[in-house]
Write a protein that holds these residues in place. Sequence first.
Motif, mmCIF file in Angstrom:
data_model
loop_
_atom_site.group_PDB
_atom_site.id
_atom_site.type_symbol
_atom_site.label_atom_id
_atom_site.label_comp_id
_atom_site.label_asym_id
_atom_site.label_seq_id
_atom_site.Cartn_x
_atom_site.Cartn_y
_atom_site.Cartn_z
ATOM 1 N N VAL A 31 0.842 -1.203 0.000
ATOM 2 C CA VAL A 31 0.000 0.000 0.000
ATOM 3 C C VAL A 31 0.875 1.250 0.000
ATOM 4 O O VAL A 31 0.623 2.206 -0.745
ATOM 5 N N TRP A 34 2.249 1.816 -3.421
ATOM 6 C CA TRP A 34 1.220 2.299 -4.344
ATOM 7 C C TRP A 34 0.904 3.781 -4.139
ATOM 8 O O TRP A 34 0.297 4.411 -5.000
ATOM 9 N N HIS A 35 1.310 4.343 -3.005
ATOM 10 C CA HIS A 35 1.110 5.770 -2.728
ATOM 11 C C HIS A 35 2.391 6.586 -2.917
ATOM 12 O O HIS A 35 2.366 7.801 -2.771
ATOM 13 N N VAL A 45 0.224 0.939 -11.336
ATOM 14 C CA VAL A 45 -0.366 0.831 -10.004
ATOM 15 C C VAL A 45 -1.876 0.708 -10.178
ATOM 16 O O VAL A 45 -2.463 1.418 -10.988
ATOM 17 N N VAL A 49 -6.032 1.236 -4.248
ATOM 18 C CA VAL A 49 -4.758 1.111 -3.537
ATOM 19 C C VAL A 49 -4.982 0.921 -2.032
ATOM 20 O O VAL A 49 -4.155 1.316 -1.219
#
Length: 171
Positions: A31, A34-35, A45, A49
């Motif tokens: 996570v 993905w950020h 991506v 998320v």
Amino acid sequence: MPLPAPELADAERGVRLRGWRDDPGDAAALVAAWHDPTVVRANPVPRDVSPEAAGRWIAGEAERRARGLALDLVVSPVDAEDVWGEVGLRGFDTQVGRAEVGWWLAPTARGRGVVAAAVELLAGWALGPPLGLRQVWARIDPGNTSSAGVAAGAGFRRLGAAGGTDVWARP
């Protein structure tokens, strides 16, 4: 497609590659990646998320591997379970004998040669048995000098440009 067995490791550089685990720490690291704007710029991506999506993605790894779609491995320290990043293969062309390699790394692990070691480990394994590929290649944005350095450090050569990216390969 099998997971590398035993796990791939470079004790001198302190890096090992392991499978993703159904573990809150693995999902949280995914996570976070993905950020991460650096990861998002260079990697596909998913739209979702969330931690739940990360759990589903991790749970789907074995099926993606069984179908020959992808092999995704955690980049981890040799002496801990931390997730430093990921290295993986996709786009398998069995007739030509090649696959594309991709990677991402958490900010805390960048700048130490960790991902170059991981890419070198995975490419070396993929070029030998049981996969026996003839080539592992990567697409890198021409402005991404860090990834170009990773590729060079892992024994890849720049072949040229195609589709707006630089193409690197390790035969």
